[in-house]
Design a protein around this motif. Structure first.
Motif, PDB file in Angstrom:
ATOM      1  N   ILE A  75      -8.756   5.070  -6.470  1.00 54.44           N
ATOM      2  CA  ILE A  75      -7.428   4.565  -6.815  1.00 54.44           C
ATOM      3  C   ILE A  75      -7.463   4.098  -8.264  1.00 54.44           C
ATOM      4  O   ILE A  75      -8.353   3.325  -8.647  1.00 54.44           O
ATOM      5  N   PHE A 109       1.143  -0.829  -0.081  1.00 52.34           N
ATOM      6  CA  PHE A 109      -0.019   0.016  -0.372  1.00 52.34           C
ATOM      7  C   PHE A 109      -1.255  -0.524   0.346  1.00 52.34           C
ATOM      8  O   PHE A 109      -1.987   0.225   1.011  1.00 52.34           O
ATOM      9  N   CYS A 123      -1.203  -0.135   4.109  1.00 51.52           N
ATOM     10  CA  CYS A 123      -1.567   1.229   4.496  1.00 51.52           C
ATOM     11  C   CYS A 123      -3.087   1.421   4.454  1.00 51.52           C
ATOM     12  O   CYS A 123      -3.658   2.098   5.321  1.00 51.52           O
ATOM     13  N   LEU A 124      -3.735   0.816   3.467  1.00 54.78           N
ATOM     14  CA  LEU A 124      -5.200   0.886   3.411  1.00 54.78           C
ATOM     15  C   LEU A 124      -5.818   0.182   4.616  1.00 54.78           C
ATOM     16  O   LEU A 124      -6.778   0.681   5.214  1.00 54.78           O
ATOM     17  N   SER A 147      -3.948  11.356   2.006  1.00 55.11           N
ATOM     18  CA  SER A 147      -5.204  11.233   1.258  1.00 55.11           C
ATOM     19  C   SER A 147      -6.374  10.983   2.191  1.00 55.11           C
ATOM     20  O   SER A 147      -7.437  11.632   2.077  1.00 55.11           O
ATOM     21  N   ILE A 161      -0.882   7.880   1.149  1.00 55.63           N
ATOM     22  CA  ILE A 161      -2.138   7.314   1.637  1.00 55.63           C
ATOM     23  C   ILE A 161      -2.589   7.993   2.921  1.00 55.63           C
ATOM     24  O   ILE A 161      -3.766   8.320   3.090  1.00 55.63           O
TER      25      ILE A 161
END
Length: 524
Positions: A95, A7, A10-11, A141, A138
């Motif tokens: 989030i 996660f 990916c950010l 988004s 992600i």
């Protein structure tokens, strides 16, 4: 690897620099992954403050600001700031943690359906159902957050999903370009404008988002068209520009404030979002036709009768329009309107408005050109909108869509992270300032140096004015305040007090010249 690691990877791939928030039991795996990443986690003192910080990051960078909270009350506390970003068309990704999926089907500790809670105030609200879909969720988004019209996104990560072992990698970012209008559509708009008797440009927030202010000015200079701007588009034309009819928005306090639009027969809406200024306010009689120029199609509104739309890349559209348009006749009536509005903006009456008017004129004259001025919400927002005149566009932040109080102090903190060397001035009332005053600790901890101007009168002044204007009882609007000097001292903030125009000038000069966190109390 853990799903929380994927996660965060990916950010990182999306270019996330900061995450503003508060940790909780249900996001400790995500916090652990963030601690081993390139992303700086900024601890706020309340989730609402964290959301306002993410909002400001999005406004200044054009990239999604990111905020983080745990489930239940943590997620609920984000709502105000997320809604504020969404209605002002600001890219933001919220989030939230969540309990394990095995107890989501029943009543359990702190469990509410936050996905549904965020749906009305986001473009996309999604629970990560399985660790394998993290890269897709992600990427989608962050893509949706910045697409016109930008807005807020919500991602929910259950704690058992965050703990899963998974193999995966971030998805590649794609570059999406808005469509381009063709010359025949441009010519149709030119013909409509040329046939109008009293056309006027209404420039909105989309001009700021697209950084198309130079193209707008070139259009004005060639066409001779007068221009008004919304709250969020201040500074598109210089104060002294002869076609600048200044700011419109909100509920007009006098017919003179409304006249730039009410006297027009054609409104050329450039980058204008309907949420900025309700068309029923300025086109109540349906007498004005509209040319809609934006990167998104117009929404349906009976008071926004669109005769043609130019939907596409805004800078490209304006460049073509400028090429084809001819100089329009001298706008005699609007020149008269400019003279009246100019006198209203620059005059200082010796009444209850004397001190706030002086403050706004002083800020207009004395602040460095690139100063970022952030207005909270309250009666002072009207003062900033009407009387403060920025020297350049994109440097005045006025919350306008959701228009929540309490956002300016957290916004000042985030602005100094994004632009550490810029001058930042926050303007608030005592009502809004005290709603998130705890974030002074965050500002001090981060070493953020900016100036807060707080008008104090122990009253929700805008509501008081509305009650009086409606001939209603003035009630429920008074409160007491702490000693602001002691409050500032307790947080390690420099304190100044102004009760007269002369004392404000001295306070501002000392505060702006320092590299400290300053609070100027302006006593009304």
């Amino acid at each position: 690897m853990k799903a929380s690691d994927l996660f965060v990877q990916c950010l990182e791939a999306e270019g996330v620099e900061y995450i503003f928030g508060i940790p909780g039991e249900e996001n400790i795996d995500l916090m652990d992954s963030i601690s081993r990443s390139s992303i700086q986690f900024v601890i706020a003192r309340h989730e609402q403050g964290a959301a306002f910080m993410a909002d400001m990051y999005g406004r200044l960078t054009g990239k999604p600001g990111v905020c983080l909270a745990t489930l239940g009350p943590g997620a609920a506390n984000l709502v105000t700031g997320v809604a504020n970003a969404h209605l002002d068309r600001v890219p933001l990704v919220a989030i939230t943690g969540q309990a394990t999926r095995t107890r989501l089907h029943k009543e359990s500790h702190q469990n509410i359906d936050t996905v549904k809670m965020f749906e009305p105030i986001t473009k996309y609200s999604q629970q990560v159902l399985h660790a394998s879909i993290i890269p897709e969720v992600i990427r989608k988004s962050f893509q949706l957050a910045v697409m016109e019209s930008p807005g807020a996104i919500h991602i929910q990560l259950p704690e058992d999903v965050a703990q899963k072992d998974i193999e995966g990698r971030p998805l590649l970012k794609s570059h999406l370009s808005p469509p381009l209008v063709n010359e025949s559509m441009i010519q149709s708009a030119v013909d409509i404008i040329s046939q109008a008797s009293r056309p006027v440009i209404l420039a909105g927030n989309g001009v700021i988002r697209s950084q198309a202010w130079n193209e707008v000015r070139a259009l004005v200079d060639k066409s001779n068209l007068p221009l008004v701007n919304t709250f969020m588009a201040k500074g598109i034309l210089p104060f002294e520009h002869p076609r600048n009819l200044f700011t419109v928005g909100g509920k007009p306090y006098s017919q003179k404030v409304l006249r730039p639009l009410s006297e027009a027969d054609l409104v050329i809406a450039i980058g204008f979002d309907l949420v900025e200024y309700e068309p029923a306010t300025w086109n109540f009689d349906h007498a004005r036709r509209v040319v809609h120029i934006h990167e998104t199609p117009v929404d349906v509104d009976e008071h926004f009768p669109t005769v043609t739309e130019l939907v596409g890349d805004l800078r490209h559209t304006l460049t073509l329009l400028t090429r084809f348009i001819e100089q329009q006749p001298e706008p005699t009536l609007h020149n008269e309107i400019r003279s009246h509005r100019l006198a209203e903006i620059t005059s200082i009456s010796h009444n209850q408005e004397e001190l706030p008017r002086h403050v706004m004129l002083t800020l207009s004259e004395k602040l460095p050109e690139n100063t970022l001025v952030i207005s909270d919400v309250g009666l002072h927002k009207v003062w900033v909108s009407r009387w403060y005149q920025p020297k350049i566009p994109g440097r005045t932040i006025i919350y306008n869509g959701f228009a929540s109080m309490g956002g300016s102090l957290p916004a000042g903190i985030a602005s100094k992270l994004v632009e550490p060397h810029s001058s930042v001035v926050v303007v608030s009332g005592d009502g809004g300032f005290l709603m998130n005053v705890h974030e002074l600790e965050t500002a001090r901890r981060l070493g953020a140096a900016f100036t807060m101007i707080v008008f104090t009168d122990k009253t929700y002044s805008l509501i008081q004015k509305k009650q009086r204007d409606a001939n209603l009882a003035v009630t429920g609007i008074s409160f007491s305040n702490p000693d602001f000097q002691l409050l500032a001292k307790s947080f390690g903030v420099e304190y100044y007090r102004a009760e007269t125009p002369e004392s404000f000038d001295d306070c501002l000069q000392s505060a702006i010249g320092s590299n400290k966190l300053n609070l100027i109390e302006v006593v009304l």
